[in-house]
Design an enzyme around this catalytic site. Structure first.
Site, PDB file in Angstrom:
ATOM      1  CE  LYS A  13      24.909  12.220   7.744  1.00 19.67           C
ATOM      2  NZ  LYS A  13      24.579  12.811   9.042  1.00 19.67           N
ATOM      3  CD  GLN A  42      26.114  12.452  12.153  1.00 21.43           C
ATOM      4  OE1 GLN A  42      26.346  13.049  11.387  1.00 21.43           O
ATOM      5  NE2 GLN A  42      25.249  11.601  12.688  1.00 21.43           N
ATOM      6  CG  ASP A  78      21.554  17.954   9.535  1.00 14.73           C
ATOM      7  OD1 ASP A  78      21.452  16.675   8.901  1.00 14.73           O
ATOM      8  OD2 ASP A  78      22.275  17.853  10.359  1.00 14.73           O
TER       9      ASP A  78
END
Ligand code: GUN
Length: 296
Positions: free
Chosen positions: A54, A98, A121
């Site tokens: 990422k 995460q 997200d």
């Protein structure tokens, strides 16, 4: 039949190149470069690898980023305190925690503590809720990436029978919502299967589009797939491999070699869905910086 390969890496690279142009235009117009804050709790090696992909994509797109590392013993209170600080920081556009989190932390509580306007997200109930009623939202990155692949390869979804295996909040559930909505990317008849489904094959065998996000290597075998189906393998499983330097290899949830002989289209692992997830995260971060979903 030998399936055509859906090259997620190629489509992700194209998406990233286009996003880079968008970011440069945004900056040239006098705006601050978009900023993504990543939070990692603990040192899970798979999580570190995903975060590496990422942050690497951020570099390619021209998005600034940094990662706050917290110990795996961090309390819910301290983690929340950090997130609130990032919520209130105007120089941060997107926040990503995460997953998975250590078992003493509730991912629901942590996700809900993120400002939904920075939830790149697309996991916050506000964004999931808006997805369910077709309102502009941060779309969860993996299912959004799969729809981009259908669009790129002109794979029709409308009126098809789409079967999603796996009902997670991250992939399966939002995927089923996106496929079933009566909008331009949906209109499929959608079945969602999970670990309580009896006789999985009776469902998978009737799928025109089979999307597998179960996290079980080799769960889907060729005899479970209809001739000519489109097969999307979201699984990323580490299995021991002595011939590899790192001691493992990555495989999906599908028996790729056998299913390839039956399907019309198939995604490889790695190089299929994974890179698209990262590209969609970049897209959401730019949308957050531009305040496109939630204007002030
Ligand atoms: N863990 C596995 N996939 C994801 C993802 O897309 N986002 C976050 N934050 N954690 C994950």
């Amino acid at each position: 039949m030998s399936a055509k390969i859906i090259d997620g890496k190629k489509v992700a690279d194209l998406t990233i190149a286009n996003l880079r142009k968008d970011v440069e235009q945004w900056v040239e117009r006098g705006n601050r470069r978009p900023f993504l804050k990543v939070v990692q709790v603990g040192n899970d090696p798979a999580s570190s690898a995903y975060i590496g992909s990422k942050t690497n994509a951020c570099k390619k797109v021209g998005i600034d980023t940094d990662t706050t590392h917290l110990p795996d013993t961090v309390s819910a209170k301290d983690l929340k305190k950090s997130i609130i600080q990032f919520n209130n920081d105007d120089s941060i556009d997107g926040i990503l925690v995460q997953l998975p989190l250590p078992s003493h932390l509730s991912s629901h509580d942590v996700i809900e503590s993120i400002d939904y306007r920075k939830d790149v997200d697309g996991f916050h109930p506000m964004n999931i809720g808006r997805l369910s009623v077709d309102q502009p939202t941060f779309k969860s990155c993996t299912p959004a990436g799969i729809l981009e692949l259908f669009n790129y390869y002109s794979i029709p979804v409308k009126s098809k029978h789409a079967v999603v295996v796996g009902a997670s909040n991250i992939v399966g559930s939002p995927m089923a919502v996106m496929l079933s909505r009566e909008n331009n990317t949906g209109k499929a008849t959608t079945t969602i299967c999970h670990k309580f489904t009896r006789d999985l094959t009776t469902h998978t065998i009737s799928a025109d589009i089979l999307i597998v996000a179960a996290g079980h290597p080799n769960l889907i075998k060729a005899e479970m797939v209809k001739e000519g189906a489109v097969v999307i393998d979201v699984g990323i499983n580490r299995v021991a491999d002595e011939t590899s330097e790192r001691g493992y290899k990555l495989v999906g949830d599908c028996d790729f070699d056998a299913i390839r002989e039956k399907a019309s289209w198939i995604t490889p692992v790695p190089g299929g869905v994974g890179p698209m997830t990262v590209a969609m995260l970049m897209k959401n971060t730019l949308l957050a910086a531009k305040k496109s979903i939630y204007p002030d």
